[in-house]
Scaffold this motif. Structure first.
Motif, short mmCIF file in Angstrom:
data_model
loop_
_atom_site.label_atom_id
_atom_site.label_comp_id
_atom_site.label_asym_id
_atom_site.label_seq_id
_atom_site.Cartn_x
_atom_site.Cartn_y
_atom_site.Cartn_z
N LEU A 190 13.26 13.13 1.06
CA LEU A 190 12.64 12.13 0.18
C LEU A 190 13.37 12.02 -1.15
N GLU A 191 13.90 13.13 -1.63
CA GLU A 191 14.58 13.13 -2.92
C GLU A 191 16.04 12.68 -2.81
N ASP A 192 16.59 12.63 -1.60
CA ASP A 192 17.98 12.22 -1.40
C ASP A 192 18.07 10.70 -1.39
N PRO A 193 18.79 10.08 -2.35
CA PRO A 193 18.86 8.62 -2.41
C PRO A 193 19.53 7.99 -1.19
N SER A 194 20.44 8.72 -0.55
CA SER A 194 21.14 8.14 0.60
C SER A 194 20.32 8.21 1.88
N ALA A 195 19.20 8.88 1.87
CA ALA A 195 18.38 9.03 3.07
C ALA A 195 17.43 7.86 3.30
N LEU A 196 17.36 6.93 2.37
CA LEU A 196 16.39 5.84 2.48
C LEU A 196 16.63 4.99 3.73
N MET A 197 17.88 4.74 4.08
CA MET A 197 18.15 3.93 5.27
C MET A 197 17.72 4.65 6.55
N ARG A 198 17.92 5.96 6.62
CA ARG A 198 17.45 6.72 7.79
C ARG A 198 15.93 6.69 7.87
N LEU A 199 15.27 6.88 6.72
CA LEU A 199 13.82 6.84 6.70
C LEU A 199 13.31 5.47 7.13
N LYS A 200 13.96 4.43 6.64
CA LYS A 200 13.56 3.06 6.98
C LYS A 200 13.69 2.82 8.49
N SER A 201 14.78 3.24 9.08
CA SER A 201 14.96 3.01 10.52
C SER A 201 13.95 3.82 11.33
N GLN A 202 13.63 5.03 10.89
CA GLN A 202 12.62 5.83 11.59
C GLN A 202 11.24 5.18 11.49
N VAL A 259 4.07 0.97 17.82
CA VAL A 259 2.65 0.63 17.68
C VAL A 259 2.41 -0.84 18.02
N THR A 260 3.27 -1.73 17.55
CA THR A 260 3.02 -3.17 17.68
C THR A 260 3.62 -3.78 18.93
N GLY A 261 4.57 -3.14 19.51
CA GLY A 261 5.31 -3.73 20.62
C GLY A 261 6.71 -4.07 20.15
N GLN A 262 7.68 -3.97 21.02
CA GLN A 262 9.08 -4.06 20.65
C GLN A 262 9.48 -5.37 19.99
N ASP A 263 8.98 -6.50 20.44
CA ASP A 263 9.47 -7.80 19.96
C ASP A 263 8.64 -8.41 18.83
N ARG A 264 7.60 -7.75 18.37
CA ARG A 264 6.74 -8.37 17.37
C ARG A 264 7.26 -8.18 15.94
N VAL A 265 7.69 -7.00 15.59
CA VAL A 265 8.17 -6.72 14.24
C VAL A 265 9.70 -6.68 14.27
N ARG A 266 10.29 -7.53 13.43
CA ARG A 266 11.76 -7.61 13.39
C ARG A 266 12.37 -6.65 12.41
N ASP A 267 11.70 -6.41 11.27
CA ASP A 267 12.27 -5.54 10.25
C ASP A 267 11.16 -5.00 9.34
#
Length: 159
Positions: free
Chosen positions: A122-134, A142-150
């Protein structure tokens, strides 16, 4: 053994600067021609791609669904005390109502994931993209593969 001396007239002649000037002018002309050929698209075909794309592309049919902000208390060993997280989901318009219906479950998944993440990440600034993808992957489960794009992170503050 007598040495024959060369007459003073036969000293080696100096070449003029003319070949140097001609070579320099040729290099500049070839460099300029190469730049023009590449820039205009005569080489590498860049001009063809620009002509085929329309000037005003139509925007995709999307809707942004806001997720309720989440505040997570961090452990005593951290320099920060809380994590404030806010996001929005990019959804295809036909699925906006369905995703809106699943927002409590989405908040639960995000809250559970953010509590389980190690403090160093959480404190690592470069980890935000990994957290976002996870997080996006969990929301898509939860929603189904094609419902949420980003997943768009609008606030990620450690205080």
């Amino acid at each position: 053994m007598t040495q024959t001396e060369a007459p003073p007239d036969s000293a080696p002649k100096r070449k003029g600067k003319l070949p140097l000037v001609i070579g320099l002018a040729g290099a500049i002309a070839l460099g300029g021609g190469g730049f023009y050929a590449t820039y205009s698209g005569m080489i590498l075909g860049a001009g063809e791609e620009e002509e085929s794309t329309p000037a005003h592309a139509a925007l995709p049919d999307i809707t942004f669904v806001p997720v309720d902000p989440i505040t997570i208390s961090l452990g005593p060993q951290s320099s920060a005390r809380h994590l404030r997280f806010a996001s929005q989901l990019e959804v295809s318009s036909p699925y906006a109502a369905e995703v809106q219906l699943l927002l409590p479950r989405i908040s639960d998944v995000l809250n559970s994931y953010l509590r389980a993440v190690e403090l160093a990440q959480l404190e690592d600034p470069s980890a935000l993209m990994r957290l976002k993808s996870q997080m996006l992957r969990r929301v898509q489960i939860v929603t189904g593969q094609d419902r949420v794009r980003d997943l768009l992170i609008s606030e990620f503050v450690l205080n």
